[in-house]
Motif scaffolding. Structure first.
Motif: not given
Length: 668
Positions: A13-14, A38-39, A43-45, A375-376
Motif C-alpha cells: 500500500g501507501e 496485491d498482484a 507498489h508492485v508497479a 497506495g490505491v
C-alpha cells in the motif's frame, strides 16, 4: 559499508509506495513483495522488481518472516525496510534478518524488545528519569490483582494491552464495575491481536493531548529530535488528523520534551528513526508523561518532513548503512505548519465500519503545499484483508490557518468513487471551531455527534430530488439519476417513451425542466461512475454521493413487512460489512436480551459485535470461521410471544451491531 544497492520493502500500500519513492530517488534498486490480493497494486508497479510471497491473509504473506527473508535472499537484497505495521517492530524478524546476513532497517534487538513491551518500556524509561503516568504494570497480574490495585492508581483508569499498539484492546473504566467488564474484554482482544493478553493499568488523564517527538539516532552515539507532532484528534484511540508543530507547546516545553525523548532513545541504544509518545495535560501544558516508544517510522511522518525538510526514509537508510548523522540538533528548524488527514475506506454513517469494493475512480488532489501519499489505483479492489487506510492527504502552509485551508481544499478535490470513505467526515472535523482554534484533546472526536451521512452520502431510494431537504444532496442525486437515465437511453434507444421518461409528473413540467437543466449543467462538471450493483457514484463540488437505483417495489415490500411485524425493528441480524465470524457469544436456540452480543465479525483488523435488536430466541445462520458478505443475514432473533400473543415489548436498541472494537495490529 556504504549505501545499499538493493533494498527489499516488506510492506504494501501507501507505506511501500512511500519507501520505494525514496529508494528510486537515491538510485537504489527497489524490490517489492506482494500477496495474491496485491498482484496489481501500485507498489508492485512502482518497484524495479517484485516477488510474490503468498496468499491474501497477512499471516501467510506479509507477517511471515521466513517468506520475507527468503524473498530478500533470492533477489540479492542487502537490506530490508519493514515500513510501519506488519513486522516493523518484530524482534524475531530483526534477528532473522541478521542471521541471513541482511540489514534490518530499524533499531537493534534491545530497543525492539524493551520498547515492544509497554510495561518494560515504562519501567525502563522511568529509571532514566523520563516522567511516566501513574499506573500498575505487573506482567503476571491477574484480573483480581489488577482490580485490587485500581484504587491506588485512581479512577478513571485506562486498561492497555502490554503488547501491540494502535489503541487495540484499550478500554476506559470510570469505576470498579466498568473495570470488571473491561479487563476480560481487553484480554480477549489482546490475545487475538498480539498473542499476548498481558495488561497494564494507567491513570486516565482527562482531556489529554497526544504529543509525539520524532528522534533520529546513528551508530556513532548521536541522538537528535526533529520537533513534535500533535496527534490529539483520535477516534477510539486511532489517530485521524496529525500536525506539526503542536499548537499547544511553547518553546521551553518543546525543548524539555525533546530532551526527554532523546533520553528515552539513548536508554535503549536506539538506532534509526523512532517516535517517543507523550501525554500532555491540556490544563497544564508544561507537564508531560511518557506513553510508549514506536520503534519505526510513523504513519504521520510526512508532517515532520514538510516542516523540517528532512526525508526520514533517507535518514533511516543512511543510518542503517552505518553513516553518521549529517544533521546537528542546533541545525534543526521547524518552518511553517503541516497537517495530515488519514483517508480511510470506511463508512461513518455505519459506525465507521470499514468499506470494501472496487475503486471506480481515483483522482488525488494536487496544488501548492499539497502532498498525497497513496497506495490505491483506479480499478483496484479494496478487500477486508488489510488495514482500511488507503491514502494520506497532507497540506503545508506558512501558518496553521493556511495549512488547514489547503487541507480542506485538497480533501474536496480528492475523488474516490466505488467505496465509501471518511472524506466528508474529515472536512466536517477540520471545520469544527475547536479544531480551527487548536483546542484539541484525544476525546474531542468521540464527544462529537457522529455524522448522519457519511462520505458517500446515503440517499433513500424512495426519495427523489424534490423531496430531499439538503440542496447539495439533492443536486448530486439529480446528477446521478440523470447520468443513469442517459446511460439507459443509450443502451435502450428503441424503448418506448413512457418507459424512458422518469421525471414527468402532473402539473410539474416547468419545474422538472428547470431541474433537468440544472442537473445537465452539473453533470458536465461532475465525475460519475456506475457500479455493478446499480449504484451511481457522483463527485461534484467537493461532495460525493452514492445514488442507488430507484426500487419502489422493494421499498413497498419493506414497509409491508414492517407493518406485518408490527414494529420497525428487523429481527434479522445482518453483517455490517464483509468479514469472518470470529466469535459466537450465543448458541443456536439461546435466549438473548435486546442489545446482547450474538456474534463477532472481524474485518480489516477490526472486530464488530452484532447484537440482538429484540429479546428472543437466537437462530444462527452462520458458523465460526465463516466468511460473510455485507448485509448478509447472520442470525435471526425470534421475539418471545407474551400471554396476549403480542411480541415481547423489550425496548429495541438503535442498531444491530456495536461500535467497532480494535482487534488486530493496525498500521499505527
Amino acid at each position: 559499508m556504504g549505501m545499499f544497492d538493493r533494498v527489499l520493502v516488506a510492506n504494501r500500500g501507501e507505506i511501500a509506495v512511500r519507501v520505494i519513492r525514496t529508494l528510486k530517488r537515491l538510485g537504489i534498486h527497489a524490490i517489492a513483495v506482494y500477496s495474491d490480493a496485491d498482484a496489481g497494486a501500485p507498489h508492485v508497479a512502482l518497484a524495479d522488481e517484485a516477488v510474490r510471497i503468498g496468499p491474501a491473509p497477512a499471516a501467510e504473506s506479509y507477517l511471515d518472516p521466513a517468506r520475507i527473508v527468503r524473498a530478500a535472499i533470492e533477489t540479492g537484497a542487502q537490506a530490508i525496510h519493514p515500513g510501519y505495521g506488519f513486522l516493523s517492530e518484530n524482534a524475531a524478524f530483526g534477528r532473522a534478518c541478521a542471521e541471513a546476513g541482511i540489514v534490518f532497517v530499524g533499531p537493534g534487538e534491545l530497543a525492539l524488545e524493551v520498547m515492544g513491551d509497554k510495561i518494560r518500556a515504562k519501567r525502563h524509561v522511568e529509571a532514566s528519569g523520563v516522567p511516566v503516568v501513574p499506573g500498575v504494570s505487573e506482567p503476571d497480574a491477574t484480573d483480581d490483582e489488577l482490580l485490587d490495585a485500581a484504587p491506588l492508581v485512581g479512577f478513571p483508569i485506562l486498561v492497555k494491552p502490554s503488547a501491540g499498539g494502535g489503541g487495540k484492546g484499550m478500554q476506559v473504566a470510570r469505576d470498579e464495575r466498568e473495570l470488571e467488564h473491561a479487563l476480560p474484554a481487553a484480554r480477549r482482544v489482546a490475545r487475538a491481536a498480539f498473542g499476548d493478553d498481558t495488561l497494564l493499568l494507567e491513570r486516565f488523564v482527562e482531556r489529554p493531548r497526544h504529543i509525539e517527538v520524532q528522534v533520529l539516532a546513528d551508530a556513532h552515539g548521536t541522538v537528535i529530535h526533529l520537533g513534535e507532532r500533535e496527534c490529539s484528534l483520535q477516534r477510539r484511540h486511532q489517530k485521524v488528523v496529525e500536525e506539526a508543530p503542536s499548537p499547544l507547546l511553547d518553546a521551553a516545553t518543546r525543548e524539555r520534551i525533546g530532551r526527554a525523548a532523546c533520553d528515552a532513545a539513548r536508554s535503549v541504544d536506539y538506532l534509526g528513526a523512532g517516535t517517543v509518545e507523550f501525554l500532555v495535560s491540556d490544563a497544564a501544558p508544561d507537564e508531560f508523561f511518557f506513553i510508549e516508544m514506536n520503534t519505526r517510522l510513523q504513519v504521520e511522518h510526512p508532517v515532520t518532513e514538510l516542516v523540517t525538510g528532512v526525508d526520514l526514509v533517507e535518514q533511516q537508510l543512511r543510518i542503517a548503512a552505518g553513516e553518521p548523522l549529517a544533521i546537528a540538533q542546533d541545525e534543526v528548524r521547524m518552518t511553517g505548519h503541516a497537517i495530515e488527514a488519514r483517508l480511510y475506506a470506511e463508512s461513518p454513517e455505519r459506525g465507521f465500519l470499514p468499506s470494501t469494493g472496487d475503486v471506480l475512480a481515483w483522482r488525488p488532489a494536487s496544488g501548492d503545499g499539497v502532498r498525497v501519499d497513496a497506495g490505491v489505483r483506479e480499478g483496484q479492489r479494496v478487500t477486508a484483508d488489510y488495514d482500511p487506510m488507503i491514502a494520506k492527504v497532507i497540506a503545508y502552509g506558512a501558518d496553521r490557518a493556511e495549512a488547514l485551508d489547503r487541507l480542506d481544499a485538497a480533501l474536496a478535490d480528492t475523488v474516490v468513487l466505488g467505496i465509501e470513505t471518511n472524506t466528508a467526515f474529515l472536512r466536517r472535523l477540520l471545520a469544527h471551531p475547536d479544531v480551527r482554534a487548536g483546542h484539541l484533546d484525544t476525546g474531542l472526536i468521540d464527544r462529537l455527534q457522529e455524522p448522519a451521512a457519511g462520505p458517500a452520502e446515503a440517499i433513500e431510494p424512495a426519495a427523489g430530488p424534490a423531496e430531499a431537504t439538503d440542496d447539495g444532496t439533492a443536486r448530486l442525486t439529480a446528477v446521478g439519476r440523470l447520468a443513469r437515465e442517459r446511460a439507459h437511453r443509450a443502451a435502450s434507444a428503441h424503448d418506448h417513451a413512457w418507459r424512458r421518461e422518469r421525471g414527468w409528473r402532473l402539473g410539474g413540467a416547468a419545474r422538472v425542466a428547470e431541474r433537468g437543466a440544472r442537473a445537465a449543467a452539473d453533470l458536465d462538471r461532475a465525475t460519475v461512475r456506475f457500479a455493478d450493483d446499480g449504484t451511481t457514484w457522483v463527485h461534484l463540488d467537493g461532495r460525493t454521493a452514492a445514488v442507488p437505483t430507484l426500487d419502489r417495489r422493494a421499498a413497498l415490500e419493506d414497509r409491508l413487512a414492517r407493518l406485518e411485524r408490527g414494529s420497525d425493528v428487523d429481527p434479522d441480524l445482518r453483517a455490517p460489512m464483509p468479514g469472518s465470524v470470529t466469535t459466537l457469544f450465543a448458541a443456536d436456540g439461546d435466549h438473548v436480551e435486546a442489545g446482547q452480543a450474538v456474534l463477532a465479525i472481524e474485518a480489516m483488523k477490526m472486530e464488530h459485535r452484532v447484537t440482538a435488536t429484540v429479546a428472543g430466541i437466537v437462530r444462527l445462520r452462520v458458523a465460526m470461521g465463516e466468511q460473510v458478505a455485507r448485509d448478509q443475514v447472520v442470525a435471526r432473533v425470534e421475539p418471545i410471544a407474551e400471554a396476549t400473543g403480542h411480541a415481547a415489548s423489550d425496548e429495541p436498541r438503535a442498531g444491530a451491531h456495536e461500535a467497532a472494537a480494535p482487534s488486530a495490529p493496525h498500521q499505527e
